[in-house]
Design a protein around this motif. Structure first.
Motif, PDB file in Angstrom:
ATOM      1  N   VAL A 102       0.668  -1.020   0.153  1.00  0.00           N
ATOM      2  CA  VAL A 102      -0.193  -0.039  -0.552  1.00  0.00           C
ATOM      3  C   VAL A 102       1.462   1.335   0.095  1.00  0.00           C
ATOM      4  O   VAL A 102       2.585   1.331   1.069  1.00  0.00           O
ATOM      5  CB  VAL A 102      -0.949  -0.250   1.529  1.00  0.00           C
ATOM      6  N   PRO A 103       0.994   2.299  -0.902  1.00  0.00           N
ATOM      7  CA  PRO A 103       1.728   3.599  -0.846  1.00  0.00           C
ATOM      8  C   PRO A 103       1.597   4.269   0.354  1.00  0.00           C
ATOM      9  O   PRO A 103       0.565   4.365   1.205  1.00  0.00           O
ATOM     10  CB  PRO A 103       0.160   4.314  -2.006  1.00  0.00           C
ATOM     11  N   GLU A 137      -8.621   3.200   0.895  1.00  0.00           N
ATOM     12  CA  GLU A 137      -8.247   4.557   1.045  1.00  0.00           C
ATOM     13  C   GLU A 137      -7.405   5.171  -0.081  1.00  0.00           C
ATOM     14  O   GLU A 137      -8.164   6.684  -0.134  1.00  0.00           O
ATOM     15  CB  GLU A 137      -7.040   4.079   2.703  1.00  0.00           C
ATOM     16  N   TRP A 138      -6.199   4.695  -0.484  1.00  0.00           N
ATOM     17  CA  TRP A 138      -6.090   5.274  -1.343  1.00  0.00           C
ATOM     18  C   TRP A 138      -6.755   5.308  -2.798  1.00  0.00           C
ATOM     19  O   TRP A 138      -6.637   6.487  -3.165  1.00  0.00           O
ATOM     20  CB  TRP A 138      -4.584   4.348  -2.305  1.00  0.00           C
ATOM     21  N   ALA A 139      -7.655   4.847  -2.892  1.00  0.00           N
ATOM     22  CA  ALA A 139      -8.602   4.640  -3.652  1.00  0.00           C
ATOM     23  C   ALA A 139      -9.677   5.446  -3.993  1.00  0.00           C
ATOM     24  O   ALA A 139     -10.020   6.650  -4.869  1.00  0.00           O
ATOM     25  CB  ALA A 139      -9.140   3.308  -4.393  1.00  0.00           C
TER      26      ALA A 139
END
Length: 145
Positions: A35-36, A44-46
């Motif tokens: 995950v970044p 959450e990133w999306a």
């Protein structure tokens, strides 16, 4: 003759679910990218990057930690699986065992995979050894031998 890398590709309805099943079933596989930084999950990133729901979970990749087995790709497709697989995976879970020991090992692995979402399609007790045909959570056949 040129040697080529081999990748195994599954067409499926839910790439994340099927990838997680096969990661647990095979052992030694992971998702290739974490995950970044700054995000607790890919969801959450999306969300932060306004990725539409319909574009999420379109594909997943598994890579072998030891890099000795092929990468496995799971691609979302709109159509459901229809008919018997023309190609399937054989999981050799009882190498070198025979008789009751072989059957016991295969049955134990079968029970573990059923807990993960697989199902048993057929049992074979033949002269050359006991084996099972199973189905993953989306119905793809594979063998335990």
């Amino acid at each position: 003759m040129t040697a080529f890398d081999l990748h195994v590709v599954f067409d499926c309805a839910d790439p994340d679910r099927l990838a997680r099943f096969w990661m647990a079933a095979l052992g030694g596989y992971d998702f290739p990218v974490g995950v970044p930084d700054g995000f607790a999950s890919w969801e959450e990133w999306a969300d932060a990057n306004s990725i539409p729901e319909e574009d999420r979970n379109s594909g997943r990749t598994l890579v072998d930690r030891e890099r000795s087995r092929p990468d496995i790709f799971f691609l979302r497709v709109p159509e459901a699986k229809a008919g018997k697989n023309r190609v399937h995976l054989d999981l050799k879970v009882a190498p070198g065992l025979d008789g009751a020991d072989r059957r016991e090992r295969i049955e134990a692995e079968s029970a573990r995979l059923v807990e993960l979402g697989a199902s048993v399609a057929q049992r074979f007790a033949e002269e050359d050894g006991f084996h099972l045909i199973m189905r993953d959570p989306e119905g793809n056949e594979f063998c335990l031998a």
